[in-house]
Design a protein around this motif. Structure first.
Motif, mmCIF file in Angstrom:
data_model
loop_
_atom_site.group_PDB
_atom_site.id
_atom_site.type_symbol
_atom_site.label_atom_id
_atom_site.label_comp_id
_atom_site.label_asym_id
_atom_site.label_seq_id
_atom_site.Cartn_x
_atom_site.Cartn_y
_atom_site.Cartn_z
ATOM 1 N N UNK A 91 6.247 -2.257 -8.744
ATOM 2 C CA UNK A 91 5.706 -3.519 -8.249
ATOM 3 C C UNK A 91 6.739 -4.250 -7.399
ATOM 4 N N UNK A 92 7.978 -4.270 -7.857
ATOM 5 C CA UNK A 92 9.021 -4.959 -7.079
ATOM 6 C C UNK A 92 9.268 -4.240 -5.751
ATOM 7 N N UNK A 93 9.266 -2.907 -5.771
ATOM 8 C CA UNK A 93 9.474 -2.156 -4.528
ATOM 9 C C UNK A 93 8.342 -2.410 -3.540
ATOM 10 N N UNK A 94 7.111 -2.429 -4.042
ATOM 11 C CA UNK A 94 5.981 -2.715 -3.156
ATOM 12 C C UNK A 94 6.043 -4.147 -2.657
ATOM 13 N N UNK A 95 6.467 -5.069 -3.505
ATOM 14 C CA UNK A 95 6.595 -6.465 -3.084
ATOM 15 C C UNK A 95 7.573 -6.588 -1.919
ATOM 16 N N UNK A 96 8.656 -5.826 -1.970
ATOM 17 C CA UNK A 96 9.656 -5.881 -0.905
ATOM 18 C C UNK A 96 9.084 -5.404 0.425
ATOM 19 N N UNK A 97 8.393 -4.257 0.427
ATOM 20 C CA UNK A 97 7.864 -3.731 1.679
ATOM 21 C C UNK A 97 6.741 -4.620 2.212
#
Length: 670
Positions: free
Chosen positions: A84-90
């Motif tokens: 979720x955090x990785x997707x939030x970043x992109x």
């Protein structure tokens, strides 16, 4: 369990407990037990025998069910949080790029919606495991409390009365999406069956969108999010009450909030989705209404072209496109009128006296993601209709054949930019590579018209009529292949989620299966399965498939969609009208020469205009079908035909007429 107990549990070491205390505790457990000796009869009794079934197998097979322990649930949940955090970043980077003009609204919105889809799917995969330990929100709260303890803080501490959380640990809470959950959970209980939640703008204060969020305190950041989210949630509720059933062109945030209004359930993926909504506001700041502006501009361009086309063909009809077919265009105009040109929630607001003129279109102005999905719906449906329409008339395809012949014969000094762009997308126009020799112009044209390739065999018996192809006339097909993967879902409401292996091949621009070719017939759906040896999730999991992280897939999808944006936006109806006017002028210029060859009735009416190109090719090539009459004509007639057509096309593309559609693309930012 209090924070002190948590802290004791986390910090106590085994060696801190004395052996005396352990022995004392052990002794206390057996106090009061009365031990009695067994009787002599019991000791002398024979051993009991266990009955054996006749088939030699036990009658019952017992297997102990081992419940999942918290460590396993925590590990799975930690992987979910990482994703979720990785997707939030992109996603955050993508909307920042949209603000700067690097990405268009559709590519940013489709990628973001896919990410929310993935979040929901990943949570559902481990939902049962998490439910055994109180559910994802409960685990999230436990992790938050433990992290607070490790940082020397109390999760229950409040600096001021009424604070929803400990603002000294706000960064920890933000990393776990807890502030957004707090806001959603404060609004959800207010929603009851069929009610609305009238909200006065500015009730919680107003924030300056031009302000620098990075310079704000934790309390001010939370207050800003509260002002944004709690002010817009009633708008989602108005939509839900106005249009109770989800529409195909809705985004996943809207769909998730609909479910929350009905069930009062707040899954983690919805918390993540609403955090993305806030992140988009954080990134766009005072440009947050840019999405609505792009939507209205796209809708206006499509509406204008449709109305021009209906007027252009008010008295011009062919059998392949009867008047009733125009209903599809009118339905698209009605869609624009209801969803874009008017505030669909306004009647409800007025009836319940919660509407103010300054608040019209508020949901669309505050929700760029929704505007992006609507923009995609409009563009994809319009392209679909426009391609089918021009194919029924044959305008673009047969004009392309004439343009190619004039270019190959070096009779044009300029390029027709609009047509060159179409030719770069549609290899099917020439049924192969563009013909470059005079002998092939008529052959390729006839194949496009639907005549059989056998017509041109050297040993074919000549007849008065060319044998028609079983497949009929050729037509151009919609392009933007990756973008069209979403057509069924956002235009027709199929509800499809995830990607098949063929979808991945489109996104990646080539086959992803480099080995195990025998498995190519199987369709591999992306699975968010976890690999216990790594914290990175790879998709898809089929053994022969190229491995991608979720972030790589989203970035590739976004970039591909951005590259296809001109294809999806290109106005085929505008080019159809340009080509039809050109064919009129070509017929007018070539008419004296064509009459000499074919007689005065070589065309019955204007609907046969595309045949003019075929007549020109037949005359120039001196085909057998023309017989002796054509053979007796001198080459001057043939040359004049091509020169007359070339003058018309040259006049069309000079000075800017050949790039009218490209200029329309430029006005929309491409």
């Amino acid at each position: 369990m209090s924070s002190d107990n948590v802290k004791d549990r986390l910090t106590q070491r085994p060696e801190d407990v004395s052996m005396d205390s352990k022995a004392s505790n052990l002794a206390n457990r057996f106090e009061g037990l009365d031990i009695q000796e067994p009787s002599e009869a019991f000791l002398q009794a024979p051993n009991a025998t266990i009955p054996i079934p006749t088939d030699g197998k036990p009658e019952v097979d017992y297997e102990a069910e081992r419940p999942h322990d918290f460590q396993e649930a925590y590990f799975a949940f930690d992987l979910l949080l990482q994703d979720l955090r990785n997707m939030q970043t992109v996603i955050t980077r993508t909307w920042e790029g949209y603000r700067l003009g690097m990405f268009d609204l559709v590519s940013a919105s489709l990628m973001t919606n896919c990410a929310i889809d993935f979040a929901r799917h990943m949570e559902e995969e481990i939902q049962q495991l998490l439910n055994e330990h109180g559910g994802p929100i409960n685990i999230l709260s436990q992790i938050y409390a433990a992290l607070c303890v490790l940082n020397g803080e109390d999760a229950e501490f409040r600096e001021q009365p009424g604070d929803p959380l400990n603002f000294r640990t706000y960064n920890i809470a933000e990393s776990l999406f807890l502030p957004t959950f707090v806001l959603l959970s404060s609004f959800s209980p207010l929603v009851e069956k069929r009610n609305l939640v009238p909200y006065k703008a500015g009730y919680f204060g107003t924030h300056d969108r031009a302000s620098d969020r990075s310079q704000k305190s934790a309390r001010d950041r939370f207050l800003e999010d509260k002002q944004v989210l709690l002010e817009v949630l009633p708008e989602f509720l108005y939509l839900h009450r106005t249009v109770p059933s989800p529409e195909p062109h809705e985004d996943e945030i809207t769909r998730g909030l609909r479910k929350m209004f009905d069930t009062h359930e707040i899954p983690l993926w919805l918390v993540f989705a609403c955090q993305i909504f806030l992140d988009i506001h954080h990134g766009l700041r005072d440009n947050v209404q840019k999405g609505f502006a792009d939507l209205t501009n796209s809708a206006k361009a499509i509406e204008n072209s449709i109305r021009l086309n209906l007027d252009f063909h008010s008295n011009l009809r062919i059998g392949n496109w009867p008047k009733q077919n125009d209903r599809a265009f009118k339905a698209l105009l009605e869609f624009i009128a209801f969803w874009v040109d008017s505030d669909f929630s306004q009647p409800v607001k007025e009836r319940l006296k919660v509407w103010r003129s300054s608040e019209s279109f508020k949901l669309m102005k505050w929700h760029p993601l929704l505007c992006g999905i609507w923009t995609y719906n409009l563009k994809a449906r319009y392209q679909d209709l426009a391609v089918v329409f021009q194919g029924a008339w044959g305008s673009i395809m047969y004009s392309a054949h004439l343009y190619n012949a004039l270019r190959k014969e070096k009779l044009l000094a300029r390029q027709w930019i609009d047509m060159d762009l179409v030719l770069s997308w549609h290899d099917e126009i020439f049924v192969g590579d563009p013909p470059s020799q005079p002998a092939d112009y008529l052959k390729r044209f006839s194949l496009s018209m639907g005549y059989s390739a056998a017509s041109f065999a050297r040993n074919r018996r000549q007849t008065a009529k060319l044998p028609e192809s079983k497949t009929g006339p050729k037509g151009i097909q919609p392009v933007a292949h990756v973008s069209r993967m979403f057509f069924d879902r956002y235009c027709e409401g199929s509800g499809q989620i995830g990607f098949s292996e063929s979808d991945l091949e489109k996104i990646l621009g080539g086959p992803i299966a480099e080995n195990d070719k025998e498995d190519e017939h199987e369709e591999g759906i992306i699975s968010m399965q976890r690999n216990s040896t790594t914290s990175k999730r790879k998709t898809p999991v089929k053994k022969h498939s190229r491995q991608l992280t979720i972030v790589e897939l989203l970035e590739t999808l976004r970039n591909t969609l951005r590259g296809e944006a001109p294809e999806l936006t290109f106005d085929y109806l505008e080019l159809h009208r340009i080509c039809w006017r050109m064919l009129r002028l070509v017929r007018e210029a070539c008419d004296p020469h064509l009459r000499k060859i074919y007689g005065v009735e070589y065309l019955e009416d204007e609907t046969q205009l595309p045949f003019v190109v075929g007549y020109i090719f037949m005359a120039v090539m001196g085909t057998d079908q023309l017989g002796k009459a054509l053979a007796q004509k001198d080459d001057v007639v043939k040359s004049n035909l091509l020169m007359s057509a070339a003058r018309v096309v040259e006049g069309l593309i000079y000075p800017l007429g050949g790039s009218l559609v490209v200029q329309l693309l430029a006005k929309q930012g491409y």
